[in-house]
Design a protein around this motif. Structure first.
Motif, short mmCIF file in Angstrom:
data_model
loop_
_atom_site.label_atom_id
_atom_site.label_comp_id
_atom_site.label_asym_id
_atom_site.label_seq_id
_atom_site.Cartn_x
_atom_site.Cartn_y
_atom_site.Cartn_z
N MET A 110 -20.53 -10.08 5.75
CA MET A 110 -21.21 -10.54 4.53
C MET A 110 -21.39 -12.06 4.59
N LEU A 111 -22.62 -12.51 4.29
CA LEU A 111 -22.87 -13.94 4.30
C LEU A 111 -22.05 -14.64 3.22
N ARG A 112 -21.63 -15.85 3.54
CA ARG A 112 -20.75 -16.60 2.63
C ARG A 112 -21.40 -16.79 1.25
N GLU A 113 -22.69 -17.15 1.22
CA GLU A 113 -23.37 -17.40 -0.06
C GLU A 113 -23.43 -16.13 -0.89
N HIS A 114 -23.72 -15.00 -0.24
CA HIS A 114 -23.79 -13.73 -0.95
C HIS A 114 -22.41 -13.34 -1.47
N ARG A 115 -21.39 -13.59 -0.67
CA ARG A 115 -20.02 -13.28 -1.09
C ARG A 115 -19.63 -14.12 -2.31
N HIS A 116 -20.04 -15.39 -2.31
CA HIS A 116 -19.73 -16.26 -3.45
C HIS A 116 -20.38 -15.72 -4.73
N GLU A 117 -21.63 -15.28 -4.63
CA GLU A 117 -22.31 -14.76 -5.81
C GLU A 117 -21.64 -13.49 -6.31
N GLN A 118 -21.21 -12.64 -5.37
CA GLN A 118 -20.50 -11.42 -5.77
C GLN A 118 -19.18 -11.77 -6.46
N LEU A 119 -18.50 -12.75 -5.94
CA LEU A 119 -17.22 -13.16 -6.52
C LEU A 119 -17.42 -13.67 -7.95
N LEU A 120 -18.43 -14.51 -8.16
CA LEU A 120 -18.70 -15.04 -9.49
C LEU A 120 -19.11 -13.94 -10.46
N ARG A 121 -19.91 -12.99 -9.99
CA ARG A 121 -20.32 -11.88 -10.84
C ARG A 121 -19.10 -11.05 -11.25
N LEU A 122 -18.20 -10.85 -10.32
CA LEU A 122 -16.98 -10.10 -10.60
C LEU A 122 -16.14 -10.79 -11.66
N LEU A 123 -16.01 -12.10 -11.55
CA LEU A 123 -15.21 -12.85 -12.52
C LEU A 123 -15.85 -12.82 -13.90
N ARG A 124 -17.19 -12.91 -13.96
CA ARG A 124 -17.85 -12.86 -15.26
C ARG A 124 -17.66 -11.51 -15.93
N GLU A 125 -17.64 -10.45 -15.13
CA GLU A 125 -17.48 -9.11 -15.68
C GLU A 125 -16.04 -8.81 -16.07
N GLU A 126 -15.09 -9.31 -15.30
CA GLU A 126 -13.69 -8.92 -15.47
C GLU A 126 -12.84 -9.98 -16.15
N GLY A 127 -13.32 -11.23 -16.19
CA GLY A 127 -12.51 -12.31 -16.71
C GLY A 127 -11.60 -12.88 -15.62
N VAL A 128 -10.38 -13.22 -15.98
CA VAL A 128 -9.43 -13.78 -15.01
C VAL A 128 -8.97 -12.68 -14.06
N LEU A 129 -9.01 -12.97 -12.75
CA LEU A 129 -8.52 -12.01 -11.75
C LEU A 129 -7.61 -12.74 -10.77
N PRO A 130 -6.50 -12.10 -10.36
CA PRO A 130 -5.63 -12.68 -9.33
C PRO A 130 -6.30 -12.57 -7.96
N VAL A 131 -5.81 -13.38 -7.03
CA VAL A 131 -6.39 -13.43 -5.69
C VAL A 131 -6.35 -12.06 -5.01
N GLY A 132 -5.23 -11.35 -5.16
CA GLY A 132 -5.10 -10.06 -4.50
C GLY A 132 -6.18 -9.07 -4.93
#
Length: 254
Positions: free
Chosen positions: A1-23
């Motif tokens: 997975m490209l780094r930029e795409h992974r970053h966008e997925q990560l941000l989308r996940l945080l917006r949907e779920e709120g605070v998430l631990p690293v694991g």
């Protein structure tokens, strides 16, 4: 997975779920915890999230300045505003909501013997030197970026006000008729406005169908009149008509 795409997925996940631990971030994105920490650090340095103990939370995107929003769909906003202004009768008390379409409406109200109450600082600036318009500026905390007044003082002012018509703005209208806003702090003011007027007129250009927003203002049952553009979603307009709302469709000029 490209780094930029992974970053966008990560941000989308945080917006949907709120605070998430690293694991959990690592598990959900199918990456190692080391990669997750590296991504969090990169995004933190870029100002796109805030690190908290054990994880991170996404920062909300910066709100666009009022001046930028004001020029979007200008011809459509002007058309909606002209139709709205034609409904105002001399001697009325009208309540103008926060937003850029209501600013266009204010520009159509010069020289009218009416009272305008507003928490919209741009509307105040537009009408303050007009001797024919009686102007009521609601109190409250100033939101400089969006030129508005919000907070409990604004809401208290509205409880003491009765208007003939409220001209309500929105950032988005869902297919089921729910009326939305993007800014949580403005929603209590808008809801207080709904209770302060005999008639509620929703102003929404075609771009607002469905538009955007996460905070619900009201449903179609709370609206008396919808003024919109010719290109607005027919299915959504039908929902408003079925709820007994008068729908006025205005064509933008050349």
């Amino acid at each position: 997975m490209l780094r930029e795409h992974r970053h966008e997925q990560l941000l989308r996940l945080l917006r949907e779920e709120g605070v998430l631990p690293v694991g959990q971030i690592a598990e959900r994105l199918d990456i190692s915890e080391a990669t997750a920490r590296r991504d969090l650090n990169d995004l933190g340095r870029a100002g796109r999230l805030t690190r908290v103990y054990g994880g991170a939370v996404a920062r909300q995107p910066a709100e666009r300045p009022f001046e930028e929003e004001a020029v979007d769909d200008l011809a459509d906003k002007e058309a909606v505003a002209r139709r709205a202004a034609a409904t105002v009768e001399d001697g009325e008390v009208v309540l103008l909501d926060i937003g850029t379409t209501t600013l266009q409406l204010a520009r159509q109200l010069h020289g009218r013997e009416i009272t305008v109450a507003t928490s919209n600082l741009a509307v105040y600036e537009e009408l303050r030197d007009d001797p024919d318009v009686s102007l009521v500026l609601l109190g409250g905390q100033v939101r400089r970026n969006y030129r508005s007044l919000v907070g409990h003082l604004t809401e208290a002012s509205l409880r003491s006000l009765y208007a003939d018509r409220l001209f309500l703005g929105t950032s988005g209208v869902l297919p089921d008729g729910r009326v939305l806003d993007t800014t949580d702090v403005e929603v209590p003011v808008k809801k207080a406005m709904l209770g302060s007027a005999r008639q509620v007129v929703l102003l929404a250009t075609a771009r607002k169908f469905p538009g955007k927003g996460t905070a619900r203002i009201c449903g179609p049952q709370d609206i008396d009149v919808l003024i919109t553009g010719q290109a607005s979603d027919p299915g959504t307009l039908a929902v408003f008509r079925e709820a007994g709302v008068e729908v006025a469709v205005e064509v933008a000029g050349p």
